[in-house]
Design a protein around this motif. Structure first.
Motif, PDB file in Angstrom:
ATOM      1  N   PRO A 169      -2.432  15.305  10.375  1.00 60.15           N
ATOM      2  CA  PRO A 169      -1.845  15.473   9.034  1.00 60.15           C
ATOM      3  C   PRO A 169      -1.215  16.849   8.833  1.00 60.15           C
ATOM      4  O   PRO A 169      -0.184  16.964   8.169  1.00 60.15           O
ATOM      5  CB  PRO A 169      -3.026  15.252   8.084  1.00 60.15           C
ATOM      6  CG  PRO A 169      -4.263  15.227   8.925  1.00 60.15           C
ATOM      7  CD  PRO A 169      -3.850  14.940  10.328  1.00 60.15           C
ATOM      8  N   SER A 170      -1.792  17.886   9.443  1.00 61.21           N
ATOM      9  CA  SER A 170      -1.239  19.231   9.218  1.00 61.21           C
ATOM     10  C   SER A 170       0.143  19.364   9.871  1.00 61.21           C
ATOM     11  O   SER A 170       1.048  19.980   9.317  1.00 61.21           O
ATOM     12  CB  SER A 170      -2.181  20.313   9.737  1.00 61.21           C
ATOM     13  OG  SER A 170      -2.479  20.086  11.085  1.00 61.21           O
ATOM     14  N   PRO A 192      -9.957  16.174   9.750  1.00 57.92           N
ATOM     15  CA  PRO A 192     -10.414  15.522   8.520  1.00 57.92           C
ATOM     16  C   PRO A 192      -9.222  15.269   7.602  1.00 57.92           C
ATOM     17  O   PRO A 192      -8.367  16.132   7.463  1.00 57.92           O
ATOM     18  CB  PRO A 192     -11.367  16.560   7.889  1.00 57.92           C
ATOM     19  CG  PRO A 192     -11.715  17.494   8.986  1.00 57.92           C
ATOM     20  CD  PRO A 192     -10.558  17.496   9.949  1.00 57.92           C
ATOM     21  N   PHE A 193      -9.155  14.087   7.030  1.00 60.98           N
ATOM     22  CA  PHE A 193      -7.974  13.750   6.210  1.00 60.98           C
ATOM     23  C   PHE A 193      -8.379  13.136   4.876  1.00 60.98           C
ATOM     24  O   PHE A 193      -8.418  13.822   3.852  1.00 60.98           O
ATOM     25  CB  PHE A 193      -7.046  12.826   7.017  1.00 60.98           C
ATOM     26  CG  PHE A 193      -5.755  12.505   6.328  1.00 60.98           C
ATOM     27  CD1 PHE A 193      -5.067  13.467   5.619  1.00 60.98           C
ATOM     28  CD2 PHE A 193      -5.214  11.227   6.399  1.00 60.98           C
ATOM     29  CE1 PHE A 193      -3.871  13.176   4.980  1.00 60.98           C
ATOM     30  CE2 PHE A 193      -4.016  10.922   5.774  1.00 60.98           C
ATOM     31  CZ  PHE A 193      -3.349  11.899   5.053  1.00 60.98           C
ATOM     32  N   SER A 194      -8.735  11.821   4.882  1.00 66.04           N
ATOM     33  CA  SER A 194      -9.009  11.186   3.587  1.00 66.04           C
ATOM     34  C   SER A 194     -10.262  11.776   2.935  1.00 66.04           C
ATOM     35  O   SER A 194     -10.442  11.676   1.729  1.00 66.04           O
ATOM     36  CB  SER A 194      -9.153   9.672   3.749  1.00 66.04           C
ATOM     37  OG  SER A 194     -10.167   9.353   4.666  1.00 66.04           O
ATOM     38  N   GLY A 198      -7.621  15.898  -2.204  1.00 65.93           N
ATOM     39  CA  GLY A 198      -6.250  16.302  -2.521  1.00 65.93           C
ATOM     40  C   GLY A 198      -5.287  16.315  -1.334  1.00 65.93           C
ATOM     41  O   GLY A 198      -4.097  16.599  -1.519  1.00 65.93           O
ATOM     42  N   TYR A 199      -5.780  16.030  -0.106  1.00 65.31           N
ATOM     43  CA  TYR A 199      -4.917  16.139   1.077  1.00 65.31           C
ATOM     44  C   TYR A 199      -3.825  15.053   1.072  1.00 65.31           C
ATOM     45  O   TYR A 199      -2.657  15.324   1.346  1.00 65.31           O
ATOM     46  CB  TYR A 199      -5.765  16.034   2.341  1.00 65.31           C
ATOM     47  CG  TYR A 199      -5.195  16.759   3.548  1.00 65.31           C
ATOM     48  CD1 TYR A 199      -3.893  17.242   3.562  1.00 65.31           C
ATOM     49  CD2 TYR A 199      -5.986  16.968   4.676  1.00 65.31           C
ATOM     50  CE1 TYR A 199      -3.384  17.911   4.675  1.00 65.31           C
ATOM     51  CE2 TYR A 199      -5.487  17.640   5.788  1.00 65.31           C
ATOM     52  CZ  TYR A 199      -4.190  18.105   5.784  1.00 65.31           C
ATOM     53  OH  TYR A 199      -3.704  18.754   6.878  1.00 65.31           O
ATOM     54  N   LEU A 212      -0.314   6.299   3.809  1.00 65.68           N
ATOM     55  CA  LEU A 212      -1.040   7.328   4.562  1.00 65.68           C
ATOM     56  C   LEU A 212      -2.333   6.713   5.089  1.00 65.68           C
ATOM     57  O   LEU A 212      -3.246   6.419   4.323  1.00 65.68           O
ATOM     58  CB  LEU A 212      -1.348   8.514   3.656  1.00 65.68           C
ATOM     59  CG  LEU A 212      -0.132   9.292   3.140  1.00 65.68           C
ATOM     60  CD1 LEU A 212      -0.565  10.312   2.100  1.00 65.68           C
ATOM     61  CD2 LEU A 212       0.593   9.971   4.291  1.00 65.68           C
ATOM     62  N   ILE A 213      -2.372   6.511   6.394  1.00 65.30           N
ATOM     63  CA  ILE A 213      -3.479   5.786   7.004  1.00 65.30           C
ATOM     64  C   ILE A 213      -4.358   6.761   7.779  1.00 65.30           C
ATOM     65  O   ILE A 213      -3.902   7.391   8.739  1.00 65.30           O
ATOM     66  CB  ILE A 213      -2.931   4.706   7.975  1.00 65.30           C
ATOM     67  CG1 ILE A 213      -1.877   3.836   7.282  1.00 65.30           C
ATOM     68  CG2 ILE A 213      -4.065   3.897   8.568  1.00 65.30           C
ATOM     69  CD1 ILE A 213      -2.379   3.022   6.118  1.00 65.30           C
ATOM     70  N   ASP A 214      -5.597   6.872   7.365  1.00 59.38           N
ATOM     71  CA  ASP A 214      -6.527   7.760   8.070  1.00 59.38           C
ATOM     72  C   ASP A 214      -7.191   6.977   9.197  1.00 59.38           C
ATOM     73  O   ASP A 214      -7.384   5.758   9.100  1.00 59.38           O
ATOM     74  CB  ASP A 214      -7.588   8.283   7.086  1.00 59.38           C
ATOM     75  CG  ASP A 214      -8.383   9.448   7.661  1.00 59.38           C
ATOM     76  OD1 ASP A 214      -7.986   9.974   8.718  1.00 59.38           O
ATOM     77  OD2 ASP A 214      -9.402   9.829   7.052  1.00 59.38           O
TER      78      ASP A 214
END
Ligand SMILES: [Zn+2]
Length: 401
Positions: A169-170, A192-194, A198-199, A212-214
């Protein structure tokens, strides 16, 4: 999957694995006979294993270890206690993973008309090549970008009008800032994403209203769980693995909805098959009714690591969860916080949270401590903001001096 069907698959796998020296020895030591595994409850009698056990097996049966399968067609590497450890994949393993990934991608709305690109690494580790196999199996036009410099990557994405991106994600955020505009779905992983407050909102601000699929996978097994287009949590890849959540200290299986350590078992895997493997990752599993048909779901994503647990005020505190809660603060740099636990004069624990950055004001701070109470079940006694956090560990525990 019906319970009887699940038990049958697990029984068959346990029987197969008992022929391997690694498992034969463990079953013998634990007094386990494969024919005794008649229910999911019986299955819980099988001892848990971790990377240290795999390391020991490699040392006892060098150089390949006893979990090597002669039909291996792919070897990836995974970090272990003494360096990189091999993970073996037979053709059957590769095809099963391809098929499960293609099913999961389809459930996210991906189709053969999509152009997919992958920025995960293709060398040594499992991620890039595995994800690639899933997209190809589904029939997507798949570009193996690998990790690279964001400007060149953005140029390629725009030039080929890539619609589906698999990336950290970054890095995806950087690509959005470089002006990538054709993406409609991001498959995020590797960070780490979901679970980070707020990410997702931040990425949608950058890309617009995209899916947006974690996802969650490990060097030993990918995928473990992945979201579908409903984005209601990460569905367990239950055509490949059986997943349990256990209490880290006792190894006892926890009921649905309780936070604990993720433990998984490969259902049919031939190369490097794992049985009740401790991941060290914390999560919560619930059974939900998702329109896509999947039920077993890690509803809160991956919350942190078990090896960093501290007990404060009688509650288990995992510092990386604090990091996830601090991310929405406008001036926060990830990882720039410290937890100080000290004895209170009248008894009990004092919990001080120090954060590097500007003080966002009392209303924001109050909101933060409320969220901590809600998510961590514990509230700091004091929150302080400082321009520069002194060097040192994330957690300082002064209770037992
Ligand atoms: Zn779903």
């Amino acid at each position: 999957m019906k319970e009887a069907e699940k038990i049958k698959i697990l029984q068959d796998q346990v029987k197969r694995l008992s022929a391997l020296p690694f498992y034969e020895k463990r079953f013998r030591a634990g007094g386990i006979k494969p024919e005794d595994i008649r229910s999911l409850k019986d299955f819980q009698n099988i001892p848990l294993m971790d990377t240290k056990d795999l390391q020991q097996d490699l040392e006892e049966y060098p150089p390949l270890g006893s979990l090597f399968h002669p039909d291996t067609v792919r070897v990836t590497l995974s970090p272990g206690p003494k360096g990189l450890m091999p993970v073996y994949h037979t053709r059957q393993d590769v095809e099963e993973v391809n098929s499960e990934l293609a099913t999961m991608y389809r459930a996210c709305g991906v189709g053969p008309e999509d152009i997919a690109a992958i920025t995960f690494g293709y060398h040594l580790f499992i991620a890039g090549i595995t994800i690639h196999g899933g997209f190809e199996t589904l029939g997507c036009k798949t570009i193996p970008l690998g990790p690279g410099e964001s400007q060149r990557t953005a140029e390629i994405l725009n030039r080929f009008k890539v619609t589906v991106l698999a990336s950290n994600p970054s890095f995806a955020l950087k690509l959005a800032q470089e002006g990538v505009n054709s993406i409609r779905l991001l498959f995020a992983g590797g960070e780490p994403f979901s679970s980070v407050e707020g990410y997702k909102e931040k990425l949608r601000q950058a890309f617009g209203p995209i899916g947006l699929i974690d996802s969650y996978g490990l060097g030993q097994s990918t995928p473990v769980a992945r979201e579908c287009k409903e984005e209601r949590g990460l569905h367990v890849a239950d055509n490949l693995i059986y997943l349990e959540v256990v209490e880290p200290e006792t190894g006892k299986v926890l009921p649905a909805g309780e936070r604990g350590e993720v433990v998984f078992t490969h259902l049919r895997r031939q190369g490097s098959p794992l049985l009740r493997f401790r991941t060290g990752d914390l999560s919560v599993m619930e059974h939900i009714d998702c329109p896509c048909g999947r039920k077993a779901t890690l509803t809160k994503g991956v919350l942190g690591r078990t090896d960093e647990m501290h007990k404060v005020k009688g509650v288990k505190l995992y510092p990386s969860q604090i990091d996830h809660l601090l991310r929405p603060l406008p001036d926060y740099t990830p990882g720039k916080y410290r937890v100080m636990i000290s004895p209170k004069p009248g008894g009990g624990d004092h919990f001080l949270l120090s954060i590097e950055g500007k003080n966002p004001g009392s209303a924001e701070t109050e909101k933060l401590t409320e969220r901590m109470k809600e998510i961590l079940l514990i509230r700091p006694d004091k929150v302080e903001f400082m321009a520069k956090l002194p060097e040192g560990p994330k957690v300082k525990d002064e209770r037992y001096k």
